[in-house]
Enzyme design. Structure first.
Site, PDB file in Angstrom:
ATOM      1  N   ARG A  23       0.668  25.165   9.287  1.00  0.00           N
ATOM      2  CA  ARG A  23      -0.299  24.997   8.205  1.00  0.00           C
ATOM      3  C   ARG A  23      -1.489  24.186   8.689  1.00  0.00           C
ATOM      4  NH1 ARG A  23       1.966  22.577   3.166  1.00  0.00           N
ATOM      5  NH2 ARG A  23       0.443  23.769   2.008  1.00  0.00           N
ATOM      6  N   CYS A  47     -13.395 -15.988   0.940  1.00  0.00           N
ATOM      7  CA  CYS A  47     -12.049 -15.520   1.314  1.00  0.00           C
ATOM      8  C   CYS A  47     -11.025 -16.616   1.054  1.00  0.00           C
ATOM      9  CB  CYS A  47     -12.038 -15.139   2.792  1.00  0.00           C
ATOM     10  SG  CYS A  47     -10.380 -14.845   3.426  1.00  0.00           S
ATOM     11  N   CYS A  50      -9.427 -17.803   4.609  1.00  0.00           N
ATOM     12  CA  CYS A  50     -10.181 -18.455   5.676  1.00  0.00           C
ATOM     13  C   CYS A  50      -9.913 -19.971   5.688  1.00  0.00           C
ATOM     14  CB  CYS A  50     -11.687 -18.197   5.507  1.00  0.00           C
ATOM     15  SG  CYS A  50     -12.254 -16.638   6.225  1.00  0.00           S
ATOM     16  N   ASP A  73       1.431 -17.812  -3.424  1.00  0.00           N
ATOM     17  CA  ASP A  73       1.163 -18.429  -4.722  1.00  0.00           C
ATOM     18  C   ASP A  73       1.580 -17.527  -5.883  1.00  0.00           C
ATOM     19  OD1 ASP A  73      -0.096 -20.714  -3.458  1.00  0.00           O
ATOM     20  OD2 ASP A  73      -1.830 -19.422  -3.092  1.00  0.00           O
ATOM     21  N   HIS A 109     -11.931 -14.288  10.267  1.00  0.00           N
ATOM     22  CA  HIS A 109     -11.891 -13.320   9.173  1.00  0.00           C
ATOM     23  C   HIS A 109     -12.099 -11.889   9.676  1.00  0.00           C
ATOM     24  CE1 HIS A 109     -12.267 -12.300   4.890  1.00  0.00           C
ATOM     25  NE2 HIS A 109     -13.204 -11.449   5.254  1.00  0.00           N
ATOM     26  N   ASN A 147       0.531  -5.299   5.361  1.00  0.00           N
ATOM     27  CA  ASN A 147      -0.212  -4.213   4.727  1.00  0.00           C
ATOM     28  C   ASN A 147      -1.616  -4.323   5.257  1.00  0.00           C
ATOM     29  OD1 ASN A 147       1.922  -3.492   2.959  1.00  0.00           O
ATOM     30  ND2 ASN A 147       1.322  -5.150   1.583  1.00  0.00           N
ATOM     31  N   GLY A 153      -3.143  -1.321  -0.070  1.00  0.00           N
ATOM     32  CA  GLY A 153      -2.988  -2.381  -1.056  1.00  0.00           C
ATOM     33  C   GLY A 153      -3.258  -3.777  -0.527  1.00  0.00           C
ATOM     34  N   SER A 155      -5.042  -7.032  -0.037  1.00  0.00           N
ATOM     35  CA  SER A 155      -5.951  -7.608  -1.019  1.00  0.00           C
ATOM     36  C   SER A 155      -7.171  -8.230  -0.359  1.00  0.00           C
ATOM     37  CB  SER A 155      -5.197  -8.665  -1.821  1.00  0.00           C
ATOM     38  OG  SER A 155      -4.644  -9.626  -0.940  1.00  0.00           O
ATOM     39  N   HIS A 158      -9.093 -10.344   5.624  1.00  0.00           N
ATOM     40  CA  HIS A 158      -8.651 -11.383   6.569  1.00  0.00           C
ATOM     41  C   HIS A 158      -7.292 -10.962   7.164  1.00  0.00           C
ATOM     42  CE1 HIS A 158      -9.125 -15.664   7.838  1.00  0.00           C
ATOM     43  NE2 HIS A 158      -7.919 -15.371   8.286  1.00  0.00           N
ATOM     44  N   HIS A 160      -3.808 -10.719   7.940  1.00  0.00           N
ATOM     45  CA  HIS A 160      -2.643 -11.441   7.430  1.00  0.00           C
ATOM     46  C   HIS A 160      -1.478 -10.505   7.192  1.00  0.00           C
ATOM     47  CE1 HIS A 160      -4.345  -9.743   3.754  1.00  0.00           C
ATOM     48  NE2 HIS A 160      -3.157  -9.892   3.197  1.00  0.00           N
ATOM     49  N   GLN A 162       2.946 -10.725   5.687  1.00  0.00           N
ATOM     50  CA  GLN A 162       3.804 -11.451   4.765  1.00  0.00           C
ATOM     51  C   GLN A 162       5.215 -11.490   5.303  1.00  0.00           C
ATOM     52  OE1 GLN A 162       3.461 -10.568   0.552  1.00  0.00           O
ATOM     53  NE2 GLN A 162       1.747  -9.183   0.922  1.00  0.00           N
ATOM     54  N   GLU A 176      20.050   1.507   6.398  1.00  0.00           N
ATOM     55  CA  GLU A 176      20.009   1.420   7.858  1.00  0.00           C
ATOM     56  C   GLU A 176      21.213   0.661   8.415  1.00  0.00           C
ATOM     57  OE1 GLU A 176      16.387   0.235   9.670  1.00  0.00           O
ATOM     58  OE2 GLU A 176      15.203   1.801   8.686  1.00  0.00           O
ATOM     59  N   HIS A 291       8.792  -0.182  11.972  1.00  0.00           N
ATOM     60  CA  HIS A 291       8.275   1.079  11.437  1.00  0.00           C
ATOM     61  C   HIS A 291       6.798   0.872  11.143  1.00  0.00           C
ATOM     62  CE1 HIS A 291      12.240   2.898  10.545  1.00  0.00           C
ATOM     63  NE2 HIS A 291      12.618   1.690  10.166  1.00  0.00           N
ATOM     64  N   LYS A 304      -2.539  11.404   3.220  1.00  0.00           N
ATOM     65  CA  LYS A 304      -1.345  12.109   2.750  1.00  0.00           C
ATOM     66  C   LYS A 304      -0.905  11.461   1.441  1.00  0.00           C
ATOM     67  CE  LYS A 304       2.918  13.895   3.085  1.00  0.00           C
ATOM     68  NZ  LYS A 304       3.090  15.333   2.837  1.00  0.00           N
ATOM     69  N   GLN A 316       7.643  16.248   2.762  1.00  0.00           N
ATOM     70  CA  GLN A 316       7.239  17.415   3.534  1.00  0.00           C
ATOM     71  C   GLN A 316       6.053  17.021   4.401  1.00  0.00           C
ATOM     72  OE1 GLN A 316       4.149  19.150   2.918  1.00  0.00           O
ATOM     73  NE2 GLN A 316       4.515  20.895   4.261  1.00  0.00           N
TER      74      GLN A 316
HETATM   75  P1  H2U Z   1      -1.548  -8.487   0.593  1.00  0.00           P
HETATM   76  O1  H2U Z   1      -2.961  -8.428   1.038  1.00  0.00           O
HETATM   77  O2  H2U Z   1      -0.612  -7.703   1.459  1.00  0.00           O
HETATM   78  O3  H2U Z   1      -1.434  -8.167  -0.875  1.00  0.00           O
HETATM   79  O4  H2U Z   1      -1.062 -10.011   0.755  1.00  0.00           O
HETATM   80  C1  H2U Z   1      -1.780 -11.095   0.241  1.00  0.00           C
HETATM   81  C2  H2U Z   1      -0.857 -11.993  -0.524  1.00  0.00           C
HETATM   82  O5  H2U Z   1      -1.525 -13.234  -0.722  1.00  0.00           O
HETATM   83  C3  H2U Z   1      -0.486 -11.462  -1.909  1.00  0.00           C
HETATM   84  O6  H2U Z   1       0.913 -11.276  -1.944  1.00  0.00           O
HETATM   85  C4  H2U Z   1      -1.120 -13.773  -1.932  1.00  0.00           C
HETATM   86  C5  H2U Z   1      -0.924 -12.584  -2.851  1.00  0.00           C
HETATM   87  O7  H2U Z   1       0.071 -12.855  -3.804  1.00  0.00           O
HETATM   88  N1  H2U Z   1      -2.119 -14.741  -2.371  1.00  0.00           N
HETATM   89  C6  H2U Z   1      -1.807 -16.074  -2.460  1.00  0.00           C
HETATM   90  O8  H2U Z   1      -0.657 -16.444  -2.225  1.00  0.00           O
HETATM   91  N2  H2U Z   1      -2.759 -16.983  -2.792  1.00  0.00           N
HETATM   92  C7  H2U Z   1      -4.049 -16.648  -3.103  1.00  0.00           C
HETATM   93  O9  H2U Z   1      -4.843 -17.511  -3.371  1.00  0.00           O
HETATM   94  C8  H2U Z   1      -4.457 -15.237  -3.135  1.00  0.00           C
HETATM   95  C9  H2U Z   1      -3.444 -14.229  -2.681  1.00  0.00           C
HETATM   96 ZN    ZN Z   2     -11.059 -14.929   5.671  1.00  0.00          ZN
END
Ligand code: H2U
Ligand code: ZN
Length: 332
Positions: A23, A47, A50, A73, A109, A147, A153, A155, A158, A160, A162, A176, A291, A304, A316
């Site tokens: 395809r 930010c 930062c 937080d 940043h 992420n 997603g 946010s 910068h 980072h 988790q 697994e 992964h 996708k 698929q």
């Molecule tokens: P993501 O970009 O993967 O969403 O991770 C950023 C995380 O940072 C997100 O889980 C946290 C959000 O809850 N965060 C804080 O802990 N403090 C902040 O002031 C903003 C965002």
């Molecule tokens: Zn920053």
């Protein structure tokens, strides 16, 4: 099989994926649609990650110069959840406790994980390993992940990631763990070491390092999904020795560089580490691995979607894992 629709089995997750080659004979569009992006500043006064800036809750970040970890937080988990378990007919809920932390990879940043210098990247790997060991003393599952990109997603631009640690095993961990334990009981060998052996020198190889292998797995669901496997045994990040960590620096730089050049944009993805649970059971069956799940399919903007048949029947893909690996090998 190369040209006919078929299903492939994922022995690690015990699931299937439908592969429909051909395809993609539709013309391949390269990196034409890169969205105009304004240059990212070294330091962004707005930010919340930062150095020296205030987070959403008003707390100030230190003037950090390397990596920086803090408790999320807006934690999705709490150390001592008061939720009690509940079962009533088909309704079943359980309390769960855990911890969520945010890891800044760099004070810069404008850098990304793949753009860090080798010593900086090594610091991130050491931090992942330390966080794993520390949280593993308290929780059964330690999930290190990143992420990257708004499409996944993230946010904030910068760099980072988790780490979430949780009491009890989440769904993917249960899957697994079961497949690896079963394989080990039946053959006294690790499932993923056997798999790495089968992929050596093969068409799905993306990076072949003395310490690590990166492949587009035979059963990949996402178009450019990859799997990072250490060539030597190790169940957790904290088990990696000097050579294993040095190799991981090379492999991450190589792979993330390839991703960014594939469509000429900062490549979005979710990536994370799967490592043996800290539930007291033997870690012999486990092989540490990462992964990488990137959403892009044909260009910077064509992704996708897991919809329709994927949601209702099974995942698929059109582009075969072998074709995806070939494109990643060529991207540099
Ligand atoms: P993501 O970009 O993967 O969403 O991770 C950023 C995380 O940072 C997100 O889980 C946290 C959000 O809850 N965060 C804080 O802990 N403090 C902040 O002031 C903003 C965002
Ligand atoms: Zn920053």
């Amino acid at each position: 099989m190369r040209s006919e629709p078929h299903r492939r089995y994922d022995p690690l997750r015990d699931t299937w994926v439908l592969v429909s080659p051909g395809r993609t004979d539709r013309p391949w569009i390269g990196a034409e649609e890169a969205p105009a992006s304004s240059p990212i500043p070294r330091f962004d006064p707005d930010c919340y990650l930062c150095p020296g800036n205030a987070r959403v809750n008003g707390q100030l970040n230190p003037d950090y110069t390397g990596t920086f970890v803090f408790d999320n937080d807006f934690s999705a988990l709490r150390p001592a959840s008061q939720a009690s378990s509940f079962e009533q007919g088909l309704l079943h809920a359980q309390g769960v406790s855990g911890a969520c932390r945010v890891i800044c990879f760099s004070p810069r940043h404008d850098h990304s994980l793949g753009q860090l210098s080798p010593p900086e990247l090594r610091d991130v790997i050491d931090l992942w390993a330390e966080q794993t060991a520390e949280l593993g003393r308290q929780y059964e599952w330690v999930q290190v992940f990143e992420n990257r990109g708004a499409q996944m997603g993230a946010s904030n631009a910068h760099p980072h990631g988790q780490v979430w640690a949780v009491a009890g095993l989440p769904e993917e961990a249960v899957r697994e763990d079961a497949t690896q334990q079963t394989h080990f009981v039946e053959r006294q060998r690790r499932l993923l070491s056997d798999y790495a052996g089968q992929e050596a020198g093969g068409p799905r190889l993306v990076v072949d390092d003395p310490e690590w292998l990166v492949v587009v797995p035979f059963w990949a669901v996402w178009p450019f999904e990859t799997l990072l496997l250490p060539k030597r045994a190790g169940a957790r990040l904290s088990d990696l020795d000097e050579d294993g960590r040095a190799g991981l620096v090379r492999v991450l730089q190589d792979l993330l560089g390839r991703y960014d050049s594939l469509f000429g944009v900062p490549f979005p993805y979710s990536m994370g580490w799967h490592q043996a649970p800290f539930d007291g059971s033997s870690t012999d069956a486990w092989l540490l691995h990462a992964h990488v799940y990137p959403p892009l399919l044909r260009s910077a903007s064509v992704r996708k979607f897991m919809v329709g048949y994927e949601l209702l029947a099974e995942p698929q893909r059109d582009l075969t894992p072998e074709e995806a690996a070939e494109r990643l090998r060529a991207a540099r």
